[in-house]
Enzyme design. Structure first.
Site, PDB file in Angstrom:
ATOM      1  CD  GLU A  36     -32.847  51.824 -44.235  1.00 14.14           C
ATOM      2  OE1 GLU A  36     -33.807  52.312 -44.868  1.00 14.14           O
ATOM      3  OE2 GLU A  36     -32.752  51.880 -43.013  1.00 14.14           O
ATOM      4  CG  HIS A  82     -37.551  50.582 -45.858  1.00 17.08           C
ATOM      5  ND1 HIS A  82     -38.866  50.585 -45.474  1.00 17.08           N
ATOM      6  CD2 HIS A  82     -36.837  50.472 -44.707  1.00 17.08           C
ATOM      7  CE1 HIS A  82     -38.951  50.485 -44.158  1.00 17.08           C
ATOM      8  NE2 HIS A  82     -37.729  50.412 -43.657  1.00 17.08           N
ATOM      9  CG  HIS A  84     -35.154  46.986 -41.838  1.00 16.24           C
ATOM     10  ND1 HIS A  84     -36.097  46.700 -40.880  1.00 16.24           N
ATOM     11  CD2 HIS A  84     -35.379  48.268 -42.218  1.00 16.24           C
ATOM     12  CE1 HIS A  84     -36.870  47.765 -40.690  1.00 16.24           C
ATOM     13  NE2 HIS A  84     -36.469  48.721 -41.497  1.00 16.24           N
ATOM     14  CG  ASP A  95     -39.533  51.516 -40.912  1.00 13.34           C
ATOM     15  OD1 ASP A  95     -38.999  52.453 -41.526  1.00 13.34           O
ATOM     16  OD2 ASP A  95     -38.947  50.454 -40.628  1.00 13.34           O
TER      17      ASP A  95
HETATM   18 ZN    ZN Z   1     -37.182  50.552 -41.695  1.00 11.00          ZN
END
Ligand code: ZN
Length: 134
Positions: A36, A82, A84, A95
């Site tokens: 990530e 961020h 995925h 999240d």
């Molecule tokens: Zn996430």
């Protein structure tokens, strides 16, 4: 208890992101794959213009990239981004917890990280509009 009452702040009025910044997000997400990518979003007058990378935030632990003790007290930061790698373009429970506690606008970039592989969310984890500007 939130760390800070984000609901009563001018910084909540983010409406756009620079095309260049969005491109950086997608490129960084792509080059971090299969890990990530994570960063904070910095805005000026309602426009997200900059990514703030924190040392040691990336690689490995899924969804642990934003640890509470690392959240900066920086009044130009409006939220997080961020990636995925799974391709799921919606927030996980972790999240949502982060979104509720920190910032106003959050971006998730999802694999394959092309121009439309991203969604912006509000602090409740609901999709929200974010214009892309030059
Ligand atoms: Zn996430």
């Amino acid at each position: 208890m939130p760390l800070f009452d984000f609901s009563k702040d001018e910084r909540g009025k983010v409406h756009s992101i620079k095309k260049r910044t969005l491109r950086m997000i997608l490129e960084a997400s792509k080059s971090s794959f299969p890990e990530e990518f994570g960063a904070f979003l910095r805005a000026e007058k309602g426009v997200i213009k900059e990514l703030v990378l924190l040392p040691g935030t990336v690689s490995g632990e899924r969804h642990a990239i934003f640890r509470m003790h690392m959240l900066p007290i920086d009044f130009t930061i409006v939220g997080t981004v961020h990636s995925h790698p799974s391709g799921a373009c919606y927030p996980s429970e972790a999240d949502r917890e982060l979104f509720r506690r920190y910032g106003w606008v959050h971006i998730i970039a999802c694999s394959p990280y092309d121009r439309s592989s991203w969604t912006a969310f509000d602090m409740m984890g609901e999709p929200r509009e974010l214009k892309v500007v030059d």
